[in-house]
Design an enzyme around this catalytic site. Structure first.
Site, short mmCIF file in Angstrom:
data_model
loop_
_atom_site.label_atom_id
_atom_site.label_comp_id
_atom_site.label_asym_id
_atom_site.label_seq_id
_atom_site.Cartn_x
_atom_site.Cartn_y
_atom_site.Cartn_z
CG ASP A 1 4.04 -0.20 -8.53
OD1 ASP A 1 4.94 -0.30 -9.39
OD2 ASP A 1 4.29 -0.07 -7.31
CG ASP B 1 -17.54 -4.09 -8.06
OD1 ASP B 1 -16.66 -4.91 -8.35
OD2 ASP B 1 -17.44 -3.29 -7.11
CB CYS C 1 10.71 -0.43 -9.94
SG CYS C 1 10.26 -2.09 -9.40
N GLY D 1 0.76 -1.24 0.00
CA GLY D 1 0.00 0.00 0.00
C GLY D 1 0.79 1.29 0.00
#
Length: 395
Positions: free
Chosen positions: A283, A272, A336, A215
């Protein structure tokens, strides 16, 4: 510990790191932590010296070495005094046999170096990829200002073009600082902050963070949205995703919903959100070539077969993201990596598969245009290496 014992400990650690790189085991940092946890007698100076030897050897050797001893023998060429520690003592390594082979010194495996060169990475850029990374933090603007955080970290310096970043002296104990415990800061490379900002997340938006992991970028998005709107953070790794909730609570973030997805079945849990997101941030899992400053042994883990699998996964995730974003919305592709197969080439292939989609050049204040996106490198930007592109769905 004697200098010889430190060298022997480094050899044993390198044996474990080499085996883990070959077999897909734990990262070097994890193995080092386990090693010292089982050897409480090693003092702080011993641990620091051994760790330095290990990483000096890893950075020096491009190909996975045959053994930890071969790796340390290669290091003797760069640090001749190290030869004296091969003294055959009780706790030290055996004396060097005149005909004993050392590991091959180099920046990267030959096949991978060719790909990097073909992607525009020259020797200067490649050398910078193996330097030591700085310690950056992101200031959580939901909790305070950069000035508030700087007051709690002596020696902190602002990072140009990254308004919420501070660069700290190496080995600053961030985790024990009240600013971290209280949610004011998170450890995050300035480059990671730059590419997250390319998403253009704003208050009231619906954002999908498709590969959220623990996160880090999710929380950066929430701060940019001033904790207003909706973020759906998804991943297929339960252990990593479970770390998001306590981090969000500490950071004062309340707009995040996490979803654990089944690998290769991600779309089934996201129906949904079809055509619903203003931004989809991807990412994506990648080779990590841009993070070698932090994980230099990653050069020993990558193979052409693994790279091919990663590129295929990235393409599949981009196609999935395209179904979730609304007309006129953006899919932001981040890796990355400095390999064009994962960055510029990946985006070109996506545009070929999706007629009508366009590219919006990222406005980041750092990096250089590369292909249809933006590239950050340690040599040019003093950040980890990244590629980011902002893809716009036709209306």
């Amino acid at each position: 510990m004697t200098p010889a014992a430190r060298t022997q400990a480094a050899i044993e650690l390198l044996d474990g790191i080499t085996a883990a790189a070959r077999d897909g085991g734990a990262a070097a940092d994890t193995l080092i932590a386990r090693f010292f946890a089982a050897r409480r007698y090693a003092g702080s100076k011993d641990r620091r010296a051994i760790r330095t030897l290990v990483y000096d050897a890893i950075r020096l050797i491009g190909e996975r070495p045959p053994s930890g001893r071969a790796a340390m023998l290669a290091l003797i060429k760069a640090q001749p005094a190290l030869a004296e520690t091969f003294d055959g003592s009780s706790y030290g390594p055996a004396k060097v046999d005149p005909g004993e082979a050392a590991a091959r010194v180099g920046l990267a495996p030959a096949w991978l170096r060719k790909l990097l060169e073909a992607s525009g990475i020259d020797d200067a850029e490649l050398t910078a990829l193996l330097g030591r990374a700085p310690l950056d933090i992101r200031v959580n603007t939901l909790m305070g200002s950069r000035e508030d955080a700087a007051a709690l970290f002596p020696g902190a310096e602002p990072v140009p073009a990254v308004p919420d970043a501070l660069r700290l002296p190496a080995d600053t104990p961030v985790e024990t600082n009240p600013a971290a415990n209280g949610g004011l800061v998170e450890v995050q490379d300035a480059g990671s902050q730059i590419v997250a900002a390319v998403a253009g997340a704003a208050p009231g938006m619906t954002v999908v963070d498709l590969c959220a992991g623990a996160g880090g970028k999710t929380l950066a998005l929430a701060a940019a949205m001033t904790n207003q709107g909706r973020i759906v953070a998804t991943d297929t790794d339960r252990a990593r995703l479970q770390r998001l909730a306590p981090r969000a609570e500490r950071a004062g973030v309340t707009i995040v919903e996490s979803r654990l997805l089944d690998p290769n079945e991600e779309a089934n849990a996201l129906t949904d959100l079809t055509d619903a997101a203003d931004v989809v941030l991807i990412d994506a899992p990648c080779s990590g070539t841009g993070t070698w400053r932090r994980n230099p042994e990653a050069r020993w883990r990558l193979s052409q077969a693994r790279l091919d699998r990663l590129i295929a996964t990235q393409a599949r995730l981009l196609d999935l993201g395209a179904t979730l974003v609304r007309p006129g919305g953006a899919v932001v592709h981040i890796v990355c990596s400095l390999l064009d197969g994962e960055g510029a080439g990946q985006v070109a292939a996506f545009l070929a598969r999706h007629p009508g989609w366009t590219v919006e050049p990222p406005q980041a204040g750092a990096g250089r245009p590369h292909g249809a996106g933006l590239r950050l490198t340690p040599a040019h930007d003093a950040t980890d290496g990244f590629f980011v592109a902002r893809l716009i769905r036709p209306c």
